[in-house]
Scaffold this motif. Structure first.
Motif, PDB file in Angstrom:
ATOM      1  N   CYS A 223     -15.021  32.161  33.953  1.00 57.04           N
ATOM      2  CA  CYS A 223     -14.307  31.698  35.171  1.00 57.04           C
ATOM      3  C   CYS A 223     -12.746  31.268  34.634  1.00 57.04           C
ATOM      4  CB  CYS A 223     -14.909  30.204  35.448  1.00 57.04           C
ATOM      5  SG  CYS A 223     -16.695  30.579  36.370  1.00 57.04           S
ATOM      6  N   SER A 224     -12.420  31.028  33.185  1.00 56.07           N
ATOM      7  CA  SER A 224     -11.151  30.706  33.105  1.00 56.07           C
ATOM      8  C   SER A 224     -10.110  31.729  33.496  1.00 56.07           C
ATOM      9  CB  SER A 224     -11.200  30.337  31.415  1.00 56.07           C
ATOM     10  OG  SER A 224     -11.548  31.373  30.848  1.00 56.07           O
ATOM     11  N   ALA A 225     -10.581  32.847  33.663  1.00 55.13           N
ATOM     12  CA  ALA A 225      -9.761  33.991  33.833  1.00 55.13           C
ATOM     13  C   ALA A 225      -9.079  33.835  35.384  1.00 55.13           C
ATOM     14  CB  ALA A 225     -10.386  35.476  33.852  1.00 55.13           C
ATOM     15  N   PHE A 226      -9.905  32.891  36.131  1.00 52.86           N
ATOM     16  CA  PHE A 226      -9.289  32.660  37.292  1.00 52.86           C
ATOM     17  C   PHE A 226      -8.168  31.517  37.726  1.00 52.86           C
ATOM     18  CE2 PHE A 226     -13.272  35.025  38.118  1.00 52.86           C
ATOM     19  CZ  PHE A 226     -12.814  36.096  38.979  1.00 52.86           C
TER      20      PHE A 226
ATOM     21  N   CYS B 223      -9.692  26.926  36.885  1.00 52.72           N
ATOM     22  CA  CYS B 223     -11.104  27.326  37.175  1.00 52.72           C
ATOM     23  C   CYS B 223     -11.733  27.167  36.029  1.00 52.72           C
ATOM     24  CB  CYS B 223     -11.097  28.635  37.643  1.00 52.72           C
ATOM     25  SG  CYS B 223     -12.489  29.490  38.350  1.00 52.72           S
ATOM     26  N   ILE B 224     -12.936  26.540  36.224  1.00 49.38           N
ATOM     27  CA  ILE B 224     -13.720  26.142  34.969  1.00 49.38           C
ATOM     28  C   ILE B 224     -15.172  26.384  35.406  1.00 49.38           C
ATOM     29  CG2 ILE B 224     -12.118  24.506  33.716  1.00 49.38           C
ATOM     30  CD1 ILE B 224     -13.767  22.102  35.209  1.00 49.38           C
ATOM     31  N   ASP B 225     -15.900  26.682  34.052  1.00 53.41           N
ATOM     32  CA  ASP B 225     -17.389  26.831  34.338  1.00 53.41           C
ATOM     33  C   ASP B 225     -17.882  25.666  34.678  1.00 53.41           C
ATOM     34  OD1 ASP B 225     -17.523  29.530  33.275  1.00 53.41           O
ATOM     35  OD2 ASP B 225     -17.399  28.822  31.565  1.00 53.41           O
ATOM     36  N   TYR B 226     -19.046  25.583  35.784  1.00 57.53           N
ATOM     37  CA  TYR B 226     -19.736  24.664  36.215  1.00 57.53           C
ATOM     38  C   TYR B 226     -20.596  23.937  35.131  1.00 57.53           C
ATOM     39  CZ  TYR B 226     -22.034  21.282  39.529  1.00 57.53           C
ATOM     40  OH  TYR B 226     -22.420  20.292  40.042  1.00 57.53           O
TER      41      TYR B 226
END
Length: 145
Positions: free
Chosen positions: A2-5, A28-31
């Motif tokens: 998610c960090s790629a977004f 944008c982080i992992d939930y």
């Protein structure tokens, strides 16, 4: 990941269901799946987006709680109403059954009364024409005059 977004758009981030968008720093982080709600140190609930960009996480939780509450209340009301109606219909059926039994008994008594009246009338006619046998000696011979 998610960090790629991060530093892109919310829509691109939320295409992946496991991602959470934070508007405070456009990341944008992992939930965090270990905790039900994302901790405020990660992102405040009013700035967090998950699933859709147009509603924040706080409003999403409130809306889901309201919908769940409405469903729970409506199911409870339906169950109570059905139980009340069933109990009411049972009592109504019992009343109707008692009423039918009373009417049946009244008809039986009226029938017995009419039967007794007919018997008296027939005995009176038999007595008038001499056809009534003595009740003292029911086996006496019938004589023609």
């Amino acid at each position: 990941a998610c960090s790629a977004f991060s530093q892109k758009s919310c829509d691109e981030c939320l295409k992946n269901v496991s991602c959470l968008w934070c508007y405070t720093n456009n990341t944008c982080i992992d939930y965090p799946v270990r905790s039900i709600l994302p901790p405020s140190s990660l992102c405040s609930l009013s700035n967090a987006r998950w699933g859709v960009c147009w509603i924040n996480f706080e409003a999403l939780i409130i809306a889901m709680a309201v919908v769940a509450g409405l469903i729970l209340v409506s199911v409870t009301v339906c169950c109570c109403y059905c139980c009340y109606c069933r109990r009411r219909s049972r009592s109504r059926l019992d009343e109707e059954e008692e009423q039918l039994a009373r009417k049946r008994e009244e008809r039986r008594l009226q029938s017995l009364q009419r039967k007794h009246e007919r018997k008296l009338k027939h005995d009176e006619i038999r007595k008038k024409y001499g056809l009534l046998q003595d009740s003292d000696n029911p086996y006496s011979r019938f004589e023609n005059e």
